[in-house]
Structure formats: structure tokens, C-alpha cells
Design a protein around this motif. Structure first.
Motif, mmCIF file in Angstrom:
data_model
loop_
_atom_site.group_PDB
_atom_site.id
_atom_site.type_symbol
_atom_site.label_atom_id
_atom_site.label_comp_id
_atom_site.label_asym_id
_atom_site.label_seq_id
_atom_site.Cartn_x
_atom_site.Cartn_y
_atom_site.Cartn_z
ATOM 1 N N ALA A 78 18.135 3.912 -1.021
ATOM 2 C CA ALA A 78 17.627 3.361 -2.308
ATOM 3 C C ALA A 78 16.157 3.123 -2.403
ATOM 4 O O ALA A 78 15.727 2.621 -3.393
ATOM 5 C CB ALA A 78 18.380 2.261 -2.831
ATOM 6 N N CYS A 79 15.389 3.308 -1.215
ATOM 7 C CA CYS A 79 14.288 2.921 -1.153
ATOM 8 C C CYS A 79 13.129 4.463 -1.704
ATOM 9 O O CYS A 79 13.534 5.270 -1.050
ATOM 10 C CB CYS A 79 13.413 2.536 -0.090
ATOM 11 N N PRO A 80 12.260 4.024 -2.251
ATOM 12 C CA PRO A 80 11.135 5.200 -2.472
ATOM 13 C C PRO A 80 10.416 5.211 -1.323
ATOM 14 O O PRO A 80 10.373 4.274 -0.637
ATOM 15 C CB PRO A 80 10.428 4.740 -3.822
ATOM 16 N N ILE A 81 9.605 6.203 -1.429
ATOM 17 C CA ILE A 81 8.182 6.300 -0.294
ATOM 18 C C ILE A 81 7.778 4.811 -0.394
ATOM 19 O O ILE A 81 7.070 4.530 -1.567
ATOM 20 C CB ILE A 81 7.451 7.538 -0.482
ATOM 21 N N GLN A 82 7.437 4.261 0.640
ATOM 22 C CA GLN A 82 6.536 3.081 0.870
ATOM 23 C C GLN A 82 5.268 3.119 1.015
ATOM 24 O O GLN A 82 4.702 4.033 1.637
ATOM 25 C CB GLN A 82 7.421 2.226 1.907
#
Length: 128
Positions: free
Chosen positions: A60-64
């Protein structure tokens, strides 16, 4: 399982299997990474974990941002070594970022939590 509203992460400890399951969500700031690592270290102490495995779900994470990735790497260098590590993601862009961060020979990128559990518990190599 997504982190609760207002939180960027959840940490669940399966003491019977000595597995830490983490779910990360959203864009994390450097401060949130620091909080996450502090909570994770607290769980190590509270559950008396020594030989453990870990499943980290970043699906559920976008590119950080790079500063967050740098800070996470700094923290990870000081963490106790896991027996096995599975990182759950479906994104090919995220996989590239994850490969730069998780270079340990016992780490695998997996497509699902079930595949991650198969890796950390049974040593079953991921299919993809």
C-alpha cells in the motif's frame, strides 16, 4: 491489512513462530520512520525476540522519498539480523526501490503475505 487511520504502520508479533509482521502505508516522513523503528525495537524487547523472521508488507506504499529510504537504511544497519525476511509488494517500481534497500541474502521480495510466510517459515522460494 492496512495501518489504522492516521498511522503509517502496524506491527504484529507472532511469538509462537517468532515472526514480526509489519504493514507500511502511505508516504512516510523521516520522523515517521524514526517512530516506526522505535516501536519495532520496543516490540523486540517486550517479546524477547532473538531469532526471528520478518514479513514487511509495503503493497500500500507509493515510491518513498530518498531521505526516508536513506534513514530506513541507517536504522536497518543497526537492527538485529533476521533469520529470513520477506517484503510484500506488487509494484515493479517499488521492487526496484526495495532491492536497493534490502540486499541481505536472506531477504526475498514476494507478491503476497502468504508467499512471504512460506518463505520465512518453510524456506519456500517465491515464485516470481
Amino acid at each position: 491489512m492496512l495501518p489504522p487511520e492516521g498511522s503509517m504502520y502496524t506491527i504484529f508479533v507472532d511469538r509462537a513462530e517468532a515472526i514480526i509482521e509489519v504493514t507500511l502505508g502511505g508516504l512516510m516522513s523521516v520522523e515517521e520512520v524514526d517512530d516506526y523503528i522505535a516501536d519495532l525495537k520496543q516490540d523486540f524487547v517486550a517479546h524477547e525476540l532473538r531469532d526471528y523472521s520478518m514479513i514487511i508488507d509495503v503493497s500500500a506504499c507509493p515510491i518513498q522519498p530518498q531521505d526516508m529510504i536513506k534513514r530506513m537504511g541507517e536504522h536497518m544497519a543497526l537492527m538485529p539480523k533476521a533469520q529470513a525476511l520477506a517484503i510484500v509488494t506488487g509494484s515493479s517500481l517499488a521492487r526496484m526501490q526495495i532491492r536497493r534497500l534490502f540486499t541481505q541474502p536472506y531477504a526475498r521480495i514476494v507478491a503476497s503475505a502468504a508467499e512471504g510466510r512460506a518463505w520465512v517459515v518453510l524456506g519456500t522460494e517465491p515464485s516470481g
